[in-house]
Write a protein that holds these residues in place. Sequence first.
Motif, PDB file in Angstrom:
ATOM      1  N   ALA A 205      -2.844  -1.286   7.300  1.00 36.41           N
ATOM      2  CA  ALA A 205      -2.576  -1.631   5.904  1.00 36.41           C
ATOM      3  C   ALA A 205      -3.082  -0.554   4.949  1.00 36.41           C
ATOM      4  O   ALA A 205      -2.413  -0.219   3.963  1.00 36.41           O
ATOM      5  CB  ALA A 205      -3.213  -2.980   5.571  1.00 36.41           C
ATOM      6  N   THR A 206      -4.246  -0.002   5.234  1.00 34.57           N
ATOM      7  CA  THR A 206      -4.829   1.007   4.336  1.00 34.57           C
ATOM      8  C   THR A 206      -4.026   2.296   4.371  1.00 34.57           C
ATOM      9  O   THR A 206      -3.722   2.876   3.314  1.00 34.57           O
ATOM     10  CB  THR A 206      -6.296   1.279   4.722  1.00 34.57           C
ATOM     11  OG1 THR A 206      -7.032   0.058   4.634  1.00 34.57           O
ATOM     12  CG2 THR A 206      -6.916   2.314   3.801  1.00 34.57           C
ATOM     13  N   MET A 207      -3.678   2.749   5.564  1.00 30.54           N
ATOM     14  CA  MET A 207      -2.908   3.991   5.638  1.00 30.54           C
ATOM     15  C   MET A 207      -1.529   3.829   5.014  1.00 30.54           C
ATOM     16  O   MET A 207      -1.050   4.715   4.302  1.00 30.54           O
ATOM     17  CB  MET A 207      -2.823   4.479   7.084  1.00 30.54           C
ATOM     18  CG  MET A 207      -4.167   4.973   7.615  1.00 30.54           C
ATOM     19  SD  MET A 207      -4.078   5.864   9.188  1.00 30.54           S
ATOM     20  CE  MET A 207      -3.206   7.369   8.696  1.00 30.54           C
ATOM     21  N   ARG A 208      -0.897   2.678   5.236  1.00 30.00           N
ATOM     22  CA  ARG A 208       0.412   2.453   4.613  1.00 30.00           C
ATOM     23  C   ARG A 208       0.289   2.376   3.096  1.00 30.00           C
ATOM     24  O   ARG A 208       1.145   2.893   2.363  1.00 30.00           O
ATOM     25  CB  ARG A 208       1.036   1.163   5.153  1.00 30.00           C
ATOM     26  CG  ARG A 208       1.554   1.301   6.583  1.00 30.00           C
ATOM     27  CD  ARG A 208       2.634   0.286   6.882  1.00 30.00           C
ATOM     28  NE  ARG A 208       3.842   0.554   6.120  1.00 30.00           N
ATOM     29  CZ  ARG A 208       4.970  -0.151   6.237  1.00 30.00           C
ATOM     30  NH1 ARG A 208       5.018  -1.172   7.080  1.00 30.00           N
ATOM     31  NH2 ARG A 208       6.029   0.141   5.523  1.00 30.00           N
ATOM     32  N   ALA A 209      -0.780   1.738   2.601  1.00 26.76           N
ATOM     33  CA  ALA A 209      -0.965   1.633   1.155  1.00 26.76           C
ATOM     34  C   ALA A 209      -1.133   2.997   0.504  1.00 26.76           C
ATOM     35  O   ALA A 209      -0.854   3.164  -0.686  1.00 26.76           O
ATOM     36  CB  ALA A 209      -2.176   0.756   0.850  1.00 26.76           C
ATOM     37  N   HIS A 210      -1.588   3.973   1.294  1.00 22.93           N
ATOM     38  CA  HIS A 210      -1.769   5.318   0.772  1.00 22.93           C
ATOM     39  C   HIS A 210      -0.642   6.261   1.200  1.00 22.93           C
ATOM     40  O   HIS A 210      -0.797   7.479   1.184  1.00 22.93           O
ATOM     41  CB  HIS A 210      -3.134   5.865   1.210  1.00 22.93           C
ATOM     42  CG  HIS A 210      -4.279   5.193   0.507  1.00 22.93           C
ATOM     43  ND1 HIS A 210      -4.797   3.979   0.915  1.00 22.93           N
ATOM     44  CD2 HIS A 210      -4.989   5.547  -0.596  1.00 22.93           C
ATOM     45  CE1 HIS A 210      -5.773   3.632   0.096  1.00 22.93           C
ATOM     46  NE2 HIS A 210      -5.912   4.557  -0.826  1.00 22.93           N
ATOM     47  N   GLY A 211       0.485   5.670   1.602  1.00 21.71           N
ATOM     48  CA  GLY A 211       1.701   6.452   1.807  1.00 21.71           C
ATOM     49  C   GLY A 211       1.954   6.970   3.202  1.00 21.71           C
ATOM     50  O   GLY A 211       2.920   7.713   3.415  1.00 21.71           O
ATOM     51  N   ALA A 212       1.137   6.593   4.176  1.00 20.34           N
ATOM     52  CA  ALA A 212       1.306   7.114   5.531  1.00 20.34           C
ATOM     53  C   ALA A 212       2.390   6.350   6.297  1.00 20.34           C
ATOM     54  O   ALA A 212       2.587   5.154   6.082  1.00 20.34           O
ATOM     55  CB  ALA A 212      -0.005   7.049   6.302  1.00 20.34           C
TER      56      ALA A 212
ATOM     57  N   PHE B  45     -10.090   0.085   1.293  1.00 16.04           N
ATOM     58  CA  PHE B  45      -9.492  -0.609   2.421  1.00 16.04           C
ATOM     59  C   PHE B  45      -8.521  -1.689   1.923  1.00 16.04           C
ATOM     60  O   PHE B  45      -8.721  -2.309   0.895  1.00 16.04           O
ATOM     61  CB  PHE B  45     -10.567  -1.265   3.287  1.00 16.04           C
ATOM     62  CG  PHE B  45     -11.289  -0.320   4.210  1.00 16.04           C
ATOM     63  CD1 PHE B  45     -11.303   1.032   3.976  1.00 16.04           C
ATOM     64  CD2 PHE B  45     -11.953  -0.813   5.315  1.00 16.04           C
ATOM     65  CE1 PHE B  45     -11.984   1.905   4.824  1.00 16.04           C
ATOM     66  CE2 PHE B  45     -12.644   0.034   6.180  1.00 16.04           C
ATOM     67  CZ  PHE B  45     -12.656   1.386   5.930  1.00 16.04           C
ATOM     68  N   ARG B  46      -7.486  -1.904   2.712  1.00  9.46           N
ATOM     69  CA  ARG B  46      -6.522  -2.966   2.446  1.00  9.46           C
ATOM     70  C   ARG B  46      -6.368  -3.826   3.693  1.00  9.46           C
ATOM     71  O   ARG B  46      -6.589  -3.377   4.794  1.00  9.46           O
ATOM     72  CB  ARG B  46      -5.168  -2.362   2.069  1.00  9.46           C
ATOM     73  CG  ARG B  46      -5.195  -1.502   0.811  1.00  9.46           C
ATOM     74  CD  ARG B  46      -5.420  -2.357  -0.437  1.00  9.46           C
ATOM     75  NE  ARG B  46      -5.379  -1.528  -1.640  1.00  9.46           N
ATOM     76  CZ  ARG B  46      -6.448  -0.948  -2.184  1.00  9.46           C
ATOM     77  NH1 ARG B  46      -7.638  -1.091  -1.619  1.00  9.46           N
ATOM     78  NH2 ARG B  46      -6.341  -0.231  -3.270  1.00  9.46           N
ATOM     79  N   GLU B  47      -5.931  -5.058   3.488  1.00 10.41           N
ATOM     80  CA  GLU B  47      -5.620  -5.930   4.618  1.00 10.41           C
ATOM     81  C   GLU B  47      -4.239  -6.542   4.452  1.00 10.41           C
ATOM     82  O   GLU B  47      -3.724  -7.119   5.370  1.00 10.41           O
ATOM     83  CB  GLU B  47      -6.676  -7.042   4.744  1.00 10.41           C
ATOM     84  CG  GLU B  47      -8.003  -6.547   5.275  1.00 10.41           C
ATOM     85  CD  GLU B  47      -8.924  -7.684   5.678  1.00 10.41           C
ATOM     86  OE1 GLU B  47      -8.450  -8.824   5.747  1.00 10.41           O
ATOM     87  OE2 GLU B  47     -10.099  -7.417   5.938  1.00 10.41           O
TER      88      GLU B  47
END
Length: 298
Positions: free
Chosen positions: A165-172, A296-298
Amino acid sequence: FRPHGPPAMNYVLTLVADRAATTLDAATVAEIADATGAGPAETLSPGEAVDLPCPAPPPPAAIAAILGARPIDVFCLPVAGRRKRLLAADMDSTIITCEVIDELAAEAGIGAEIAAITARSMAGEIDFATALRDRVARLRDTRLTALDRVAARLRCTEGARELIATMRAHGAVTALISGGFTFFTARIAECLGFSAHFANRLQDDGQVLTGTVTEPVLDRDAKERILRELAQRHAIPLAETMAIGDGANDLAMLATAGLGIAFRAKPLVADAARARIIHGTLRAALFAQGYRLSEFRE
């Protein structure tokens, strides 16, 4: 006369404690900073993770002598390009806590027999594709309802949801690349929010498994190829990719990625990888990239 200024801090040393077992205290951080010539510490998560800027990668032995047996993981990465834009993750014993094929074998009443082959394959003692075909052949006539029962009891590894979730939230871009089976990767990918998933396809007659997989087998070389293809498709340099896995079939993928992390890995894999999570959870892969807990995101 040109005065010499302080050395450029081109690297960052990251310490990540297993928060269930210990606390990263200020005294330990200060001792490591003093021993490595690091700059002021930056807290990523209180008591759990810190960054220490340093001019060059410090000798691992110096850090190990200070930490001793304490469950603290250590990473040292260049500051430039630290956050990765593509994640390629293994599934079994990495993103989830078990080996799916061993769980299927248990349903078929041949758990110990298959688990022994799995262990040898993941340790690099036997060829992955050969071992996979052998194990799947032994599952012939297993009813498809067994796959549903196994899927229902799969559990994600601690930190997996935060990592994706965190990496996707930052565009990965996030890809699940498994030597396992699409029946399960599809469910895990949907549950955790992976951008894509790749695995082997079990063949069946509509009622039971036929004991075969669709060829070619997704093996060590295929994992690396998929990583390269994803990077090319999304115009992401390999230096800006990260791979994480635990078994011998992950070795090529880990070596090719800009950051390859062995997660609680077999000795062969841990020895070859440039970065290791030995003690902590998958959260450590975020701290290694410099993410703060507040991000961090979940």
